[in-house]
Design an enzyme around this catalytic site. Structure first.
Site, PDB file in Angstrom:
ATOM      1  N   CYS A   1     -11.033  -3.211  -3.942  1.00 20.22           N
ATOM      2  CA  CYS A   1     -10.074  -4.221  -4.405  1.00 20.22           C
ATOM      3  C   CYS A   1     -10.765  -5.533  -4.749  1.00 20.22           C
ATOM      4  CB  CYS A   1      -8.978  -4.419  -3.381  1.00 20.22           C
ATOM      5  SG  CYS A   1      -7.824  -3.023  -3.388  1.00 20.22           S
TER       6      CYS A   1
ATOM      7  N   GLU B   1       0.323   5.189   0.824  1.00 20.44           N
ATOM      8  CA  GLU B   1      -0.552   6.260   1.302  1.00 20.44           C
ATOM      9  C   GLU B   1      -0.004   7.617   0.889  1.00 20.44           C
ATOM     10  OE1 GLU B   1      -2.248   3.852   5.189  1.00 20.44           O
ATOM     11  OE2 GLU B   1      -0.941   5.555   5.515  1.00 20.44           O
TER      12      GLU B   1
ATOM     13  N   ASN C   1       0.837  -1.198   0.000  1.00 19.79           N
ATOM     14  CA  ASN C   1       0.000   0.000   0.000  1.00 19.79           C
ATOM     15  C   ASN C   1       0.873   1.250   0.000  1.00 19.79           C
ATOM     16  OD1 ASN C   1       0.592  -0.815   2.673  1.00 19.79           O
ATOM     17  ND2 ASN C   1      -1.200   0.215   3.524  1.00 19.79           N
TER      18      ASN C   1
ATOM     19  N   CYS D   1      -4.139   0.830  -2.483  1.00 20.67           N
ATOM     20  CA  CYS D   1      -4.086  -0.423  -1.722  1.00 20.67           C
ATOM     21  C   CYS D   1      -2.994  -1.342  -2.287  1.00 20.67           C
ATOM     22  CB  CYS D   1      -5.415  -1.159  -1.819  1.00 20.67           C
ATOM     23  SG  CYS D   1      -6.778  -0.339  -0.983  1.00 20.67           S
TER      24      CYS D   1
ATOM     25  N   GLU E   1      -3.296  -4.464  -3.030  1.00 19.79           N
ATOM     26  CA  GLU E   1      -3.847  -5.287  -4.112  1.00 19.79           C
ATOM     27  C   GLU E   1      -3.822  -4.510  -5.436  1.00 19.79           C
ATOM     28  OE1 GLU E   1      -5.152  -4.653  -1.170  1.00 19.79           O
ATOM     29  OE2 GLU E   1      -6.345  -6.327  -0.397  1.00 19.79           O
TER      30      GLU E   1
HETATM   31 ZN   LIG Z   1      -8.282  -2.078  -1.356  1.00 21.56          ZN
END
Ligand SMILES: [Zn+2]
Length: 135
Positions: A90, A46, A44, A54, A56
């Site tokens: 996701c 941010e 991830n 994310c 994924e």
């Molecule tokens: Zn996600």
């Protein structure tokens, strides 16, 4: 619960360690595995305005960038013992490249497979590409 392959766990742990999660302090790692066995990791990412990426989504981006289009297995590892399942967005992203036999596995940081999902159990009656005209 079963223990995942150690090479996979090592990849997930490295990816988890590379996550950029200074705001939530909740690093996540994902590995997308294609039918030919190729794996793509993502963590991830941010950002200060909170619209981060994310793990994924990160891993799927790497997979698509490499020219792959189908998911055989998805592995997700969170920062602890809890079930760190893919978020709603996701689930839909995974659905785009999943087949009925795709397995989605959520692992603990110790590498235990906490739970295994099929696409249908993770996102029942999902909207997918075949629902669009011309597909
Ligand atoms: Zn996600």
């Amino acid at each position: 619960m079963s223990q995942a392959d150690q090479a996979l766990v090592d990849t997930l742990l490295t990816t988890l360690g590379n996550a950029y999660a200074p705001y939530s302090n909740h690093p996540v790692a994902a590995v997308m595995e294609c039918p030919d066995g190729q794996q793509f990791a993502g963590s991830n990412v941010e950002v200060a305005h909170y619209k981060g990426l994310c793990a994924e989504a990160s891993a799927i981006s790497a997979m698509i960038t490499a020219g792959q289009r189908e998911l055989a297995k998805v592995y997700v590892m969170g920062p602890g013992e809890h079930l760190c399942t893919p978020c709603g967005d996701c689930r839909q992203r995974i659905r785009e490249f999943a087949t009925p036999s795709t397995q989605i596995m959520v692992l603990s940081k110790q590498g235990e497979v906490l739970k295994t999902y099929t696409m249908d159990s993770l996102l029942p009656d999902a909207f997918g590409p075949e629902q669009l005209p011309g597909r």
